[in-house]
Design an enzyme around this catalytic site. Structure first.
Site, mmCIF file in Angstrom:
data_model
loop_
_atom_site.group_PDB
_atom_site.id
_atom_site.type_symbol
_atom_site.label_atom_id
_atom_site.label_comp_id
_atom_site.label_asym_id
_atom_site.label_seq_id
_atom_site.Cartn_x
_atom_site.Cartn_y
_atom_site.Cartn_z
ATOM 1 C CB ALA A 11 -0.920 -0.025 1.224
ATOM 2 C CB THR A 94 19.986 -0.777 -4.033
ATOM 3 O OG1 THR A 94 19.462 0.075 -5.052
ATOM 4 C CG2 THR A 94 21.342 -1.294 -4.453
ATOM 5 C CB SER A 131 7.495 -4.569 -7.668
ATOM 6 O OG SER A 131 6.668 -4.622 -6.544
ATOM 7 C CG ASN A 224 12.360 4.362 -14.231
ATOM 8 O OD1 ASN A 224 11.521 5.073 -14.770
ATOM 9 N ND2 ASN A 224 12.153 3.780 -13.062
ATOM 10 C CB CYS A 276 12.372 4.497 -9.177
ATOM 11 S SG CYS A 276 11.076 3.813 -8.138
ATOM 12 C CG PHE A 277 15.290 8.174 -12.194
ATOM 13 C CD1 PHE A 277 14.335 7.372 -12.806
ATOM 14 C CD2 PHE A 277 15.275 9.533 -12.474
ATOM 15 C CE1 PHE A 277 13.387 7.906 -13.665
ATOM 16 C CE2 PHE A 277 14.343 10.079 -13.331
ATOM 17 C CZ PHE A 277 13.398 9.272 -13.930
ATOM 18 C CG PHE A 338 12.105 12.675 -5.251
ATOM 19 C CD1 PHE A 338 11.008 12.184 -4.562
ATOM 20 C CD2 PHE A 338 12.150 12.490 -6.629
ATOM 21 C CE1 PHE A 338 9.977 11.533 -5.223
ATOM 22 C CE2 PHE A 338 11.132 11.821 -7.303
ATOM 23 C CZ PHE A 338 10.037 11.352 -6.595
ATOM 24 C CE LYS A 339 8.149 14.887 -9.724
ATOM 25 N NZ LYS A 339 7.552 13.890 -10.654
ATOM 26 N NE ARG A 444 15.212 20.396 -7.608
ATOM 27 C CZ ARG A 444 14.942 19.163 -8.009
ATOM 28 N NH1 ARG A 444 14.701 18.903 -9.273
ATOM 29 N NH2 ARG A 444 14.954 18.174 -7.159
HETATM 30 P P1 NAD Z 1 6.692 1.759 -1.036
HETATM 31 O O1 NAD Z 1 7.859 1.483 -0.175
HETATM 32 O O2 NAD Z 1 6.039 3.096 -1.003
HETATM 33 O O3 NAD Z 1 5.549 0.670 -0.768
HETATM 34 C C1 NAD Z 1 5.794 -0.697 -0.672
HETATM 35 C C2 NAD Z 1 4.870 -1.266 0.398
HETATM 36 O O4 NAD Z 1 4.961 -2.692 0.397
HETATM 37 C C3 NAD Z 1 5.208 -0.837 1.823
HETATM 38 O O5 NAD Z 1 4.088 -0.223 2.407
HETATM 39 C C4 NAD Z 1 5.577 -2.147 2.551
HETATM 40 O O6 NAD Z 1 5.154 -2.171 3.895
HETATM 41 C C5 NAD Z 1 4.824 -3.160 1.728
HETATM 42 N N1 NAD Z 1 5.372 -4.526 1.808
HETATM 43 C C6 NAD Z 1 6.652 -4.932 1.614
HETATM 44 N N2 NAD Z 1 6.730 -6.269 1.694
HETATM 45 C C7 NAD Z 1 5.482 -6.726 1.944
HETATM 46 C C8 NAD Z 1 4.936 -8.015 2.098
HETATM 47 N N3 NAD Z 1 5.684 -9.119 1.977
HETATM 48 N N4 NAD Z 1 3.619 -8.120 2.358
HETATM 49 C C9 NAD Z 1 2.835 -7.033 2.440
HETATM 50 N N5 NAD Z 1 3.295 -5.777 2.285
HETATM 51 C C10 NAD Z 1 4.609 -5.624 2.030
HETATM 52 O O7 NAD Z 1 7.180 1.440 -2.532
HETATM 53 P P2 NAD Z 1 6.646 2.131 -3.876
HETATM 54 O O8 NAD Z 1 7.281 3.449 -4.071
HETATM 55 O O9 NAD Z 1 5.174 2.009 -3.911
HETATM 56 O O10 NAD Z 1 7.290 1.159 -4.978
HETATM 57 C C11 NAD Z 1 6.818 -0.151 -5.156
HETATM 58 C C12 NAD Z 1 7.396 -0.715 -6.432
HETATM 59 O O11 NAD Z 1 6.936 0.061 -7.546
HETATM 60 C C13 NAD Z 1 8.915 -0.668 -6.526
HETATM 61 O O12 NAD Z 1 9.370 -1.793 -7.212
HETATM 62 C C14 NAD Z 1 9.190 0.581 -7.345
HETATM 63 O O13 NAD Z 1 10.411 0.495 -8.062
HETATM 64 C C15 NAD Z 1 8.030 0.575 -8.303
HETATM 65 N N6 NAD Z 1 7.640 1.889 -8.816
HETATM 66 C C16 NAD Z 1 7.572 2.967 -7.972
HETATM 67 C C17 NAD Z 1 7.144 4.193 -8.456
HETATM 68 C C18 NAD Z 1 7.050 5.404 -7.563
HETATM 69 O O14 NAD Z 1 6.754 6.474 -8.070
HETATM 70 N N7 NAD Z 1 7.268 5.303 -6.267
HETATM 71 C C19 NAD Z 1 6.735 4.330 -9.790
HETATM 72 C C20 NAD Z 1 6.800 3.199 -10.618
HETATM 73 C C21 NAD Z 1 7.252 1.987 -10.117
HETATM 74 C C1 UGA Z 2 10.210 8.446 -12.421
HETATM 75 C C2 UGA Z 2 9.675 8.288 -13.858
HETATM 76 O O1 UGA Z 2 9.435 9.593 -14.400
HETATM 77 C C3 UGA Z 2 8.376 7.486 -13.861
HETATM 78 O O2 UGA Z 2 7.959 7.261 -15.207
HETATM 79 C C4 UGA Z 2 8.626 6.129 -13.185
HETATM 80 O O3 UGA Z 2 7.427 5.387 -13.128
HETATM 81 C C5 UGA Z 2 9.144 6.369 -11.785
HETATM 82 O O4 UGA Z 2 10.362 7.162 -11.838
HETATM 83 C C6 UGA Z 2 9.524 5.112 -11.060
HETATM 84 O O5 UGA Z 2 9.757 4.093 -11.662
HETATM 85 O O6 UGA Z 2 9.607 5.256 -9.843
HETATM 86 P P1 UGA Z 2 9.611 10.003 -10.356
HETATM 87 O O7 UGA Z 2 10.919 9.526 -9.843
HETATM 88 O O8 UGA Z 2 8.428 9.906 -9.484
HETATM 89 O O9 UGA Z 2 9.236 9.194 -11.697
HETATM 90 O O10 UGA Z 2 9.719 11.524 -10.816
HETATM 91 P P2 UGA Z 2 10.429 12.251 -12.056
HETATM 92 O O11 UGA Z 2 9.543 13.313 -12.517
HETATM 93 O O12 UGA Z 2 10.921 11.300 -13.064
HETATM 94 O O13 UGA Z 2 11.680 12.941 -11.359
HETATM 95 C C7 UGA Z 2 12.779 12.197 -10.866
HETATM 96 C C8 UGA Z 2 13.892 13.143 -10.450
HETATM 97 O O14 UGA Z 2 14.477 13.775 -11.583
HETATM 98 C C9 UGA Z 2 13.412 14.284 -9.544
HETATM 99 O O15 UGA Z 2 14.374 14.535 -8.554
HETATM 100 C C10 UGA Z 2 13.299 15.450 -10.498
HETATM 101 O O16 UGA Z 2 13.395 16.683 -9.862
HETATM 102 C C11 UGA Z 2 14.479 15.187 -11.421
HETATM 103 N N1 UGA Z 2 14.359 15.818 -12.748
HETATM 104 C C12 UGA Z 2 13.333 15.470 -13.571
HETATM 105 C C13 UGA Z 2 15.322 16.724 -13.163
HETATM 106 O O17 UGA Z 2 16.269 17.021 -12.423
HETATM 107 N N2 UGA Z 2 15.213 17.277 -14.408
HETATM 108 C C14 UGA Z 2 14.199 16.964 -15.256
HETATM 109 O O18 UGA Z 2 14.175 17.497 -16.387
HETATM 110 C C15 UGA Z 2 13.233 16.024 -14.830
#
Ligand code: NAD
Ligand code: UGA
Length: 457
Positions: A11, A94, A131, A224, A276-277, A338-339, A444
């Site tokens: 969640a 990681t 994920s 990414n 993520c990046f 981070f943004k 920025r």
């Molecule tokens: P998050 O840390 O916000 O959420 C993950 C949740 O999973 C946590 O609340 C944790 O308690 C729960 N969890 C972990 N292990 C568990 C288990 N075994 N059973 C039940 N709950 C469990 O992470 P997130 O930012 O939502 O990212 C999740 C995945 O999506 C990652 O692989 C990330 O790379 C990917 N992703 C993230 C973003 C983003 O913008 N944050 C965007 C695209 C993809």
């Molecule tokens: C990024 C990708 O944009 C999403 O498509 C992807 O799903 C996600 O990662 C993920 O896998 O977690 P996010 O990290 O939420 O999304 O935000 P971004 O808008 O990509 O910004 C990432 C970082 O780059 C921020 O710190 C932002 O300020 C910086 N950034 C972005 C720059 O410094 N310059 C830019 O031109 C754009």
């Protein structure tokens, strides 16, 4: 297969918003989000302005769907049992120890999900990788799922998420594409169709792309990496601009007007952050090394190296601006997330810049409109513990930090201000008068004031 019940494990920033939107758009499907963290579930069931994730528009979506067909629950077992379709949206950070530490993705949370699904399933399931995972993880998941389950068929799909924080709801409403990877077998294609049908409730069919599982898993890491590479490219050029008198904003505009390049992700900054990046590129680098592709690994590793270089360069700009010595000088960090428009500070550049300045002897004040003092301190603690520093050393460093709820108190008597996040409200401060006594370093490029030190100008 008719989908009536969806369960999402995790969640967090992905599981919460994506499931809220699926529930909103598919009123005939019950969507339940479960998590191992009961506090998080409590918060998702609590006040709308205190949800665990801050995203513009999210509270409105949750308000409409929660209690109707969107639920948040601690009961992982019952919800796995009930669902025909299960999303795994847990964190994949990681690895910090063991083989691949510092590079490979830590799959322990995803493996725990698979073990739970295997343990509690009593009927066939479609299991979805939401994920971000290394290519070929589905193989490992299948192994775990099938280890203890007899007579139950699990179909594994890859459906990576592309939302960006701060714009997650809009990204989910109007996705550039939805990617679904599945097996080419009949049951694989049936599962793909079941998921396509869900997204087709609001995403135009031509934007739903179906591929094999491995292409889908790898496309997420590659997307990414390509986005982050653009930022590192422009940030590397910002250093050259500073040496030559070229202006990075003018350069970005000129480059981005070429339709083959496009204007996005060319904004120079203090360096990219976010959960993520960095982890996804390190994961890609690890995968390339694993498959013996040293040159390819080195190519992508360069993106991370430039990002570290940019964060260090920014801290050094502040130190140089104060005459090379910041010992006991008060420096204010404006912006910790981070943004803008998110309360997420994972891997934020602010953490690393603050660390460098404290190392150099500065006293740091921090103000962020969304991130509170407790989170700021815990971000730094996590970094220092990883170094590893002792508890005593960490406490000494934390004594050099003060967090504020309003910017005026934070900047009072500061000798320098570093802008680390592009929050809109920062643009409206009275910079004309602030800059008379204070060095301002804008990470920025949001201020247009001649006495401000910017990136790449
Ligand atoms: P998050 O840390 O916000 O959420 C993950 C949740 O999973 C946590 O609340 C944790 O308690 C729960 N969890 C972990 N292990 C568990 C288990 N075994 N059973 C039940 N709950 C469990 O992470 P997130 O930012 O939502 O990212 C999740 C995945 O999506 C990652 O692989 C990330 O790379 C990917 N992703 C993230 C973003 C983003 O913008 N944050 C965007 C695209 C993809
Ligand atoms: C990024 C990708 O944009 C999403 O498509 C992807 O799903 C996600 O990662 C993920 O896998 O977690 P996010 O990290 O939420 O999304 O935000 P971004 O808008 O990509 O910004 C990432 C970082 O780059 C921020 O710190 C932002 O300020 C910086 N950034 C972005 C720059 O410094 N310059 C830019 O031109 C754009």
């Amino acid at each position: 297969m008719q989908i009536k019940n969806i369960c999402c494990i995790g969640a967090g920033y992905v599981g919460g918003p994506t499931m809220a939107v699926i529930a909103l758009k598919c009123p005939n499907i019950n969507v339940t989000v479960v998590d191992a963290n009961p506090e998080k579930i409590k918060a998702w069931n609590g006040l709308l302005d205190e949800l665990p994730v801050y995203e513009p528009g999210l509270a409105e979506v949750v308000k409409e769907a929660r209690g109707r067909n969107l639920f948040f629950s601690n009961d992982i077992a019952a919800n796995i049992e009930k669902a025909e379709m299960i999303f795994m949206a847990v964190n994949t950070p990681t690895k910090t120890e063991g083989e691949g530490a510092g590079m490979a993705a830590d799959l322990r949370y995803i493996e725990a999900c698979a073990r739970d699904i295997s343990k509690y399933s009593k009927s066939d399931k479609i299991v979805i990788e939401k994920s971000t995972l290394p290519v070929r993880t589905a193989e490992k998941i299948k192994e775990i799922l099938e280890e203890n389950s007899i007579d139950i068929h699990f179909e594994i799909l890859s459906n990576p998420e592309f939302l960006a924080e701060g714009t997650a709801i809009q990204d989910l409403f109007k996705s550039d594409r939805v990617l679904i990877g599945g097996d080419e077998t009949e049951s694989g294609q049936n599962a793909v169709k079941a998921l396509v049908d869900i997204y087709a409730n609001w995403i135009p069919k031509e934007k739903i792309l179906t591929t094999n599982v491995w292409s889908s898993e790898l496309a997420k890491l590659a997307s990414n990496a390509m986005l982050a590479k653009r930022i590192s490219s422009i940030n590397s050029l910002s250093a050259l601009c500073e040496k030559t008198g070229a202006n990075i904003d003018e350069l970005s505009k000129a480059i981005g007007m070429d339709h083959r390049i496009g204007p996005y992700f060319l904004k120079a900054s203090v360096g990219f952050g976010g959960s993520c990046f960095q982890k996804d590129i390190l994961n890609l680098v690890y995968l390339c090394k694993y498959y013996g592709l040293e040159e390819v690994a080195e190519y992508w590793h360069g993106v991370i190296k430039i990002n570290d270089y940019q964060k260090n360069r920014f801290a050094q700009k502040i130190i140089d601006g104060l005459g090379g010595d910041v010992e006991r000088k008060k420096i204010t960090i404006l912006g910790w997330s981070f943004k803008k428009d998110t309360n997420d500070s994972r891997e934020s550049a602010a953490i690393y810049v603050t660390h460098s300045l404290i190392e150099a002897g500065a006293q740091i004040a921090v103000y962020d409109p969304m991130v509170d003092a407790q989170k700021i301190k815990s971000d730094l603690k996590i970094l220092w513990e990883s170094k590893p520093l002792s508890e005593n050393e960490i406490q000494k460093k934390l004594a050099c930090l003060e967090c504020f709820d309003d910017y005026r108190s934070a900047i009072q008597e500061s000798q320098a201000i570093g802008i680390l996040t592009e929050w809109d409200e920062f643009k409206d401060y009275s910079w004309e008068s602030i800059s008379q006594n204070t060095l301002i370093v804008d990470g920025r490029n949001i201020l247009n004031h001649k006495s401000v030190i910017s990136i790449g100008k």
